[in-house]
Scaffold this motif. Sequence first.
Motif, short mmCIF file in Angstrom:
data_model
loop_
_atom_site.label_atom_id
_atom_site.label_comp_id
_atom_site.label_asym_id
_atom_site.label_seq_id
_atom_site.Cartn_x
_atom_site.Cartn_y
_atom_site.Cartn_z
N ASP A 195 59.17 49.07 1.37
CA ASP A 195 60.36 49.49 1.13
C ASP A 195 60.45 50.86 2.50
O ASP A 195 61.24 52.42 2.16
CB ASP A 195 60.73 50.76 0.50
N TRP B 269 72.36 39.50 -2.49
CA TRP B 269 71.29 40.27 -2.25
C TRP B 269 71.32 41.77 -1.22
O TRP B 269 70.27 42.13 -0.89
CB TRP B 269 70.03 39.79 -2.17
N SER B 270 72.32 41.56 -0.10
CA SER B 270 72.99 42.46 1.23
C SER B 270 71.48 42.37 2.00
O SER B 270 71.01 43.76 2.44
CB SER B 270 72.68 44.13 0.57
N SER B 271 70.70 41.08 1.56
CA SER B 271 69.43 40.89 2.94
C SER B 271 69.05 39.65 3.14
O SER B 271 69.83 38.72 2.59
CB SER B 271 67.97 41.22 1.76
N ARG C 4 62.99 45.52 4.66
CA ARG C 4 62.12 45.45 3.04
C ARG C 4 61.56 44.22 2.73
O ARG C 4 60.41 43.67 2.34
CB ARG C 4 62.89 46.04 1.43
N ASP C 5 62.80 43.24 2.51
CA ASP C 5 61.95 42.53 2.32
C ASP C 5 61.10 41.52 3.31
O ASP C 5 60.58 40.43 3.25
CB ASP C 5 63.03 41.01 1.92
N ALA D 139 71.14 45.03 -5.45
CA ALA D 139 71.89 45.48 -4.31
C ALA D 139 72.80 45.59 -4.67
O ALA D 139 73.74 45.92 -4.39
CB ALA D 139 71.21 44.57 -3.22
N ARG E 4 62.95 51.54 4.99
CA ARG E 4 64.00 52.66 5.02
C ARG E 4 64.22 52.85 5.92
O ARG E 4 65.06 54.19 6.75
CB ARG E 4 64.64 53.39 3.89
N ARG F 77 66.26 41.76 -7.18
CA ARG F 77 67.45 42.25 -6.15
C ARG F 77 69.02 41.99 -5.96
O ARG F 77 69.01 42.09 -5.21
CB ARG F 77 67.15 40.73 -4.40
N GLU G 34 71.80 46.58 4.56
CA GLU G 34 71.85 45.72 5.04
C GLU G 34 70.58 45.31 6.10
O GLU G 34 69.11 44.59 5.79
CB GLU G 34 72.41 44.66 5.61
N ASP H 271 68.28 47.89 6.13
CA ASP H 271 67.33 48.44 5.10
C ASP H 271 66.85 47.26 4.46
O ASP H 271 65.20 47.39 4.05
CB ASP H 271 67.47 49.38 4.23
N TYR H 272 67.80 47.18 3.27
CA TYR H 272 67.63 45.77 2.33
C TYR H 272 66.22 44.34 3.38
O TYR H 272 65.27 43.82 3.07
CB TYR H 272 68.12 44.82 1.66
#
Length: 999
Positions: A150, A666-668, A144-145, A704, A152, A701, A138, A140-141
């Motif tokens: 990305d 989306w884990s984000s 990214r968003d 994810a 990470r 997304r 989560e 990392d995602y």
Amino acid sequence: MQRIVPSLFLLAVIGVANAAAPEAQLTETALDARFSSTVRPFIQQYCIKCHGQVDPESDLNLDAYSSMTEAAKDSGRWSTILEKLEAAKMPPKKAKRHPSPDSRSMVVQWFHDASEYQTLGNAGDPGVVPVRRLSNAEYDYSIRDLTGVDIRPAKEFPVDPANTAGFDNSGESLVMSPSLLKKYLQAAHRVASYVVLKPHGFEFAPYPMLADTDRDKYCVQRIINFYHGQDTDYADFFEAAWAFKHRAQLSQPNATLADIAAEHHVSPKYLGTLWDVLENQQEEIGPMVRLQTMWFELPGPRDGEPQEMQTRCQMMRQYVLDLRLKVEMRFWNLTAGRVGTASEPLLIWKNIQYATHRMTFDPAQLQVHGESRPNNPTEPEPGAADPFGPGHTRLIKNMPGDLDLYVPAGQREPYEAAFARFCKVFPDKFFMQERGRNYFDTSKDRGRYLNAGFHSLMGYFRDDQPLYELLLNDDQQKQLDAMWDDMDFVDSASRRTYIQFCGSGQRGERGIRQTEKAGAVEMEDREVTSAARIKQLEQSYLKRAEGGDPRGIEAIQYWFTWMNDRIRWTEKARLEAEPSHLDSLIDFASRAYRRPLSNDEQDDIRSYYKSCRQSGLDHESAIREGIVSILMSPDMCYRLDLAASGKATQPLTDYELASRLSYFLWSSTPDDKLLAHAKAGDLHEPSVLTAQVQRMLQDPRVRALATEFGGSWLDFRRFDEIATVDRDRFPSFTNDLRQAMYQEPIRFLVDAFASNRSMLDLLYGNYTFVNPVLARHYGMPSSGANPDQWVRIDDADRFGRGGILPMAAFLTKNAPGLRTSPVKRGNWVVKNVLGERIPAPPPNVPQLPRDEAKLDLPLREMLARHRQDPNCAACHARFDSFGLVFEGFGPVGERRDKDLAGHAIDSSASFPGGGEGTGLDGLRRYILEHRQKDFVDNLCRKLLAYALGRSLMLSDDPLIHQTEGKLAQNDYRLNTLVECFVTSPQFLNKRGGDAVAQR
């Protein structure tokens, strides 16, 4: 084996009263009394010896069951207790005391009744979802968003532990240790190093932006990518114009030029220009006559194959390119007194000449009948080859040497006008993307992107006027202008170029440099680039250029003025941009916190920035520190869905719901559309919520969800790191194949969610997704060699594939390397797919031989011997048959008829509870007839646990069975499953950790 469920389900789902437990017995008082009189004595007499306070077996401390209230706190383990009691597995046979059937039955009945009471009374309870940090995935995602890159940063974090449901997105397992906190701080600094300050706000680069070389690469590559993103191939435009001309025959009678341009991915602006000159401006002389003739001779849609039309369009393109090369302008190096030819001001002058004459031509190249002209119409470079061959003059008589350039006698003026019109539309280049380190030889103008051509100094020059004027619309022009401004704003290109210019001794410039050595060269950069010092150095150059070519004087004046203007612009723009960077910092915090900021929070961010500046940091460093502080805030790192202490169940706020929904699917972090609905306050409305679910499931997304949920549920999340395969024995198992195996279930699940497929497709689907690498492994036809080219195979059963069961990732992961493992493969099916609880194997279990090639007997016969041991038979009978059906697949999931020892494959099996089958088809048929409900129930429970971020409770069972009923009515569509969960009370509400669920 069927899942053991409380009898509540018969009440809640079927609506049948429990005859054995009248309603009067399902009260807290009655249940508490029965617990004291029946259950507590039973525990003390038969269970407490093994399950007491001191080192309890299976971590089950029944001594804590002092009352029904205390027992209810551990209700999640009641199904396990019931299973053991009903099967008479506890107390164990070795125990000295054993209860009578009646006393056992009374305790079992109490657990059933208490389960019903807890479930009926607390149905829909959101439970306690502890405050927890984001999981590594989560985090990392989210980064990214937030950044668009990305990065990470969590790849250096320890692996997250999983909860009892097998997922690592739960507060039960996610804690923050001091060592992990340090890693979070390092990660935050790393993310901040990617920031790029722009004239309006900031963004993040694809790599850290701490060195000048990184800034160079960032600015240059963006422009190059923009250039390459524009189609400048004349043939593509000719084809698009042809499609517009024949739009009616191509079933597009109402298509506009803009429609055709979009379809062919070409500039509508330039397509309109070409259409006009090809169709509407009939020429009588000059190069356009021949081009128009070629245009009108193009075959129509029904006159030939498309390849013929494309070939002729390419011929038209080649005609334009060849002609433009013949008449392009050439400019020789300029000299100015004692200022050397390689001096930056003079080379920039030469660049300007080329850049401003891309859409003109050299009239001297026209071959006019009866005219004589010098071979070289302009002053040549020393040693330059004569482009017209030997001889002093050339007299054009009779037939010309080049028909394209031939001009009849007395017709120079109209031909020059015709060539000018042609070259205005067809430039010699749309843009100049690279030049060499040495700019003397123009045939070697290559090597460094956007370079000005200086010999040993950095320096950039913009040469894209034809692209800008002919192809780009207003927005694209503004975008490109902004990119070139960033060369100075981000990269300090002009300033650094000038500083290097002042500090270097170039050919022919040492006299000037020596006079500056005690001054500009050794002065601080800020003073060197001051307007006064720039003017002083300019005067030195002008004095040295006296008596030379007047164009050299002009070039020197232009260059120094240009440098001063760009440096001054950069200083002013950076100062004016500082408030926008602070505003962007606050906006970044709002997106990181997933909600609007209060005024106090905004003031805190500004105050922290000011304190950083006061401590000696420059503006950019202070902004970076602000980003670090935001990324380290609990509002960013944690999920805060817990109600206030002591608060009963209450709805999530719209912003909390947006976060819960986005981290589920989306884990984000939520996107702008979700946050807009949260701001509007309508996200709780069922129609809005379900519409957002459908939108989010179709968003890329959702990958994810396939990776994090699917990977944990089906246990393949780290398959791309697997190292158990012996590559000497299986050389086909390359890194590319391993990665393809890992991607197959992800792509299958992404398609299932995004396309709203039936969850039963996971079992029975006759399709899968492969790239060329995996297709070869499966024996499927494939096209191309690009590993990123994935296609859906709809007749996968012809190759023994389809659905998740025969995917190579699962077959390979559940094999020890040099042989198959029916035990591991069967256990995976029973445990992960069907949801059966399988106890861990006892210690010191005898191991089967490691290498299948050395087995004297087929593996199934060796397993049959193993099952002869009564201590092993009970468990193995539950899953071995599910693995034996996969014996037709080798250790890396390859199809086979014989095992590695040469024994014929037998993939038949007798399944638990009756029924036989062979291979994948036999397994599917058995599941369809006997275990499909288990699969549906397991997937529902797994997805709900993942969605809520906690282990399930008895009070979740009504939702599970209500959902299963809706699924049966809707062809088991996955949208139905997700929508049932996100519209449930459990998902929409929260309660405090010390609050009691409302009955």
